[in-house]
Design a protein around this motif. Structure first.
Motif: not given
Length: 405
Positions: A318-325, A349-354, A389-400
């Motif tokens: 999902l990180t790759c999708e979000a940042f287009s890499i 995010l891996a540290r926070q959620h896995t 801006a970075a916080r909003a991007a990470v939170r959006a990815l976190e919701r996904r």
């Protein structure tokens, strides 16, 4: 003692009595009382002295749990409105939302917020009187007053107060006499500017057995819902309890296992955690994902896990999708901002959620060591805290991530 002309004395007492009481208490202490009398009235200090010596003659006293405060309440999207309204009521009783009606299934924090309001006003309210009970307690005291022929004492107990907190008002249904008495108590308090806070397990409109006139009053203020916590909030609740109780975890995976399996309410979450800790104490096994799984399987033998824990691979995808890499770019040694920032986010995010350890995360990111993962998590946390801006991007990815579990 405040003197007022006959033609406006009752209006002054009703309109400004609580304000006068609060001001006097803030200067002279919480034991002071204010009486509004006629200009030529003879002043007798004995009644005030008796009131100070007999606090039970007035507003009902209540013992609030010292741990149930606003500081200990975990805020999330499912309860933000209820928490904000409760705090506003505690800071400005009778002026913010009156009445405040909190509703939701059991175990979501309604009683916690009632105690938090009571604790806050006791500490910061300048002597304001707080009365707290349950609908069942109100009913029992009303019946006892009828049997003892002491309705005046009952009325004084619940109406001579600045804040009335009533838990589980759904139990007023089908009790005609109690409903009527509560209706008059509600009106008496509301008309003098006293604050009312009510909790219930359902919307006012869903209490069909309650009188319409009472339902209308319940809906006259702010009605705020508490919903079941989402995954992020469930993890926060568990981590806060672990920190508060000083519980030592072998790894964070135990909390993730509980949070994924128990999704109904905070009370059930804490109950599952207590059971895992108890099993650890009895067997000596470390508190890890394996122990949590064994205990939860015994606790819910016929229930499959509500959802599967997140994997590092899913975070990377999902990180790759979000940042287009590409995935190869994410794991590469590239240090350009276009690559390094998404990699730091993915590790964070891996540290926070896995629930995986730092070395395990490093292995999945091209064999990096744990200090590299620690550095990435720290840098990501700093940028999230300082860059909206970075916080909003990470939170959006976190919701996904949470929605796709």
């Amino acid at each position: 003692v405040v003197a007022a002309p006959d033609e406006i004395r009752s209006w002054v007492a009703d309109r400004f009595g609580r304000v006068l009481q609060t001001c006097a208490a803030s200067i002279l202490g919480p034991q002071v009382s204010v009486d509004v009398v006629a200009p030529d009235a003879t002043i007798d200090p004995a009644p005030a002295q008796r009131r100070r010596e007999s606090p039970q003659a007035g507003a009902c006293d209540a013992d609030f749990h010292p741990k149930l405060t606003f500081d200990q309440f975990v805020i999330g999207t499912s309860n933000r409105l209820a928490h904000g309204a409760a705090l506003a009521v505690a800071e400005l009783p009778g002026q913010a939302y009156n009445p405040l009606f909190l509703y939701g299934p059991p175990g979501l924090g309604k009683t916690h917020l009632l105690h938090a309001i009571g604790n806050y006003i006791r500490t910061h309210g300048g002597g304001l009187r707080v009365c707290s009970t349950t609908a069942e307690g109100f009913t029992n005291e009303f019946v006892a007053a009828l049997q003892a022929k002491d309705l005046d004492g009952f009325k004084a107990r619940f109406r001579d107060t600045d804040v009335l907190l009533i838990d589980d008002v759904q139990f007023l249904q089908r009790k005609a006499k109690t409903e009527e008495e509560f209706f008059h108590t509600f009106n008496a308090l509301y008309e003098t500017g006293s604050q009312l806070v009510l909790t219930c397990d359902r919307l006012p409109a869903d209490m069909a057995a309650l009188e319409d006139r009472l339902l209308e009053r319940f809906q006259a203020g702010l009605v705020a819902e508490l919903k079941p916590p989402d995954l992020t909030m469930r993890l926060t609740i568990l981590r806060k309890r672990v920190h508060h109780d000083g519980i030592e975890l072998a790894d964070d995976g135990a909390l993730h296992a509980i949070a994924h399996r128990v999704s109904s309410n905070a009370r059930a979450l804490e109950g599952a955690l207590i059971r895992v800790v108890a099993y650890h104490s009895l067997t000596g096994r470390p508190i890890d994902v394996d122990l949590a799984g064994d205990v939860l399987d015994a606790l819910y033998p016929n229930a499959a896990p509500a959802s599967q824990p997140l994997t590092i691979a899913r975070v990377q995808e999902l990180t790759c999708e979000a940042f287009s890499i590409s995935h190869d770019e994410l794991l590469s040694s590239g240090r350009s901002g276009r690559i390094a920032w998404p990699r730091q986010v993915a590790m964070y995010l891996a540290r926070q959620h896995t629930g995986e350890t730092l070395p395990a995360i490093g292995r999945e990111f091209g064999g990096r060591n744990h200090t590299t993962v620690m550095y990435a998590c720290r840098k990501a946390g700093e940028r999230i805290a300082g860059d909206p801006a970075a916080r909003a991007a990470v939170r959006a990815l976190e919701r996904r991530l949470v929605d796709n579990v």
